[in-house]
Design a protein around this motif. Structure first.
Motif, PDB file in Angstrom:
ATOM      1  N   ARG A  53       0.816  -1.209   0.000  1.00  0.00           N
ATOM      2  CA  ARG A  53       0.000   0.000   0.000  1.00  0.00           C
ATOM      3  C   ARG A  53       0.854   1.264   0.000  1.00  0.00           C
ATOM      4  O   ARG A  53       0.489   2.285  -0.559  1.00  0.00           O
ATOM      5  N   ASP A  91      -3.009   3.389  -5.321  1.00  0.00           N
ATOM      6  CA  ASP A  91      -4.393   3.812  -5.470  1.00  0.00           C
ATOM      7  C   ASP A  91      -4.472   5.124  -6.236  1.00  0.00           C
ATOM      8  O   ASP A  91      -4.784   6.169  -5.686  1.00  0.00           O
ATOM      9  N   ALA A 135      -5.884  -3.130  -8.274  1.00  0.00           N
ATOM     10  CA  ALA A 135      -6.214  -3.870  -7.060  1.00  0.00           C
ATOM     11  C   ALA A 135      -5.852  -5.345  -7.207  1.00  0.00           C
ATOM     12  O   ALA A 135      -5.344  -5.980  -6.278  1.00  0.00           O
ATOM     13  N   CYS A 163      -7.740  -2.327  -0.440  1.00  0.00           N
ATOM     14  CA  CYS A 163      -7.425  -1.846  -1.788  1.00  0.00           C
ATOM     15  C   CYS A 163      -7.971  -0.440  -2.032  1.00  0.00           C
ATOM     16  O   CYS A 163      -7.543   0.237  -2.968  1.00  0.00           O
TER      17      CYS A 163
END
Length: 258
Positions: A13, A18, A39, A66
């Motif tokens: 992450r 994202d 994702a 996600c």
């Protein structure tokens, strides 16, 4: 989930996985991916770090990690299952588990390794077209009334897009129709290979291009009519018509994914 595995997840992450959502017209440009694909890559990276059979979490837990919507994660889950990355178990203690990397999964990964070069996309289209008769033959003998109903709903979306001359929505509905036909086959190997090739072509398709001098509207309506006839033949178990229509169907030009 073990602390070590949780740390591996957050390490992924931290890499900025994202990004802002992409318009479909941007897919396939400079390696850009949709949020569902991003994702799926994120979960794939995490699953690769743990032993086969390790519980990755529930669907809602993974979706939250996600940072995507329910609809986006449903597409992510479809990609993960098609690629053989995860298995899903229902009931208490269920969720998503890291799958064993079977030869089928490795085959799917080799398809995903292809890049956006025109030669790769054209070759993927050629192989996908070669698999079409197998898929439609399986659909001919294994398709249920529920399958036909789903295909009719997708045909309605194609007809709507053709009527408004919306080439982008037409292509999307067309690919969803073919993916739904692939769902019917009892052959997991055929389905996995075909859908991964379909995903590759879809990621890098730019437009639907009729032959020179043919207006877009009539071209889309003609292609839609061909698929209506194919689904009619499926419902009627008309093998000769399916074979005949597929010969017409597979004359689609490689330029259509240029």
């Amino acid at each position: 989930m073990a602390a070590r595995d949780e740390g591996a997840w957050h390490e992924g992450r931290a890499r900025g996985m994202d990004p802002p959502a992409l318009r479909r017209s941007e897919w396939g440009q400079d390696g850009a991916k949709s949020r569902a694909e991003m994702a799926a890559d994120m979960v794939t990276e995490f699953a690769a770090r743990v032993a086969a059979g390790t519980r990755l979490g529930t669907k809602d837990e993974l979706r939250a990690r996600c940072g995507v919507s329910v609809g986006t994660f449903n597409e992510t889950l479809r990609l993960l299952q098609t690629r053989g990355v995860v298995t899903v178990q229902r009931g208490p203690g269920g969720g998503l588990f890291a799958a064993e990397q079977t030869p089928m999964a490795r085959l799917a990964q080799s398809v995903l390794a292809l890049d956006s070069a025109q030669d790769d996309v054209a070759e993927a289209l050629r192989i996908r077209n070669a698999l079409e008769p197998l898929l439609w033959q399986d659909a001919l003998w294994h398709g249920s009334p529920a399958d036909i109903k789903d295909l009719r709903a997708l045909l309605a979306r194609m007809e709507e897009a053709a009527g408004s001359e919306d080439a982008e929505q037409f292509v999307r509905a067309n690919w969803h129709l073919h993916a739904r036909v692939a769902d019917i086959t009892p052959s997991a190997l055929l389905r996995s290979l075909y859908v991964n090739l379909l995903d590759l072509v879809e990621r890098h398709a730019q437009a639907v291009l009729p032959q020179d001098g043919v207006p877009l509207g009539p071209y889309l309506r003609d292609r839609c009519g061909l698929h209506v006839e194919l689904v009619d033949a499926l419902e009627n178990r008309d093998e000769k018509s399916v074979v005949r229509l597929l010969r017409v169907h597979d004359t689609v030009r490689a330029e259509e994914v240029g």
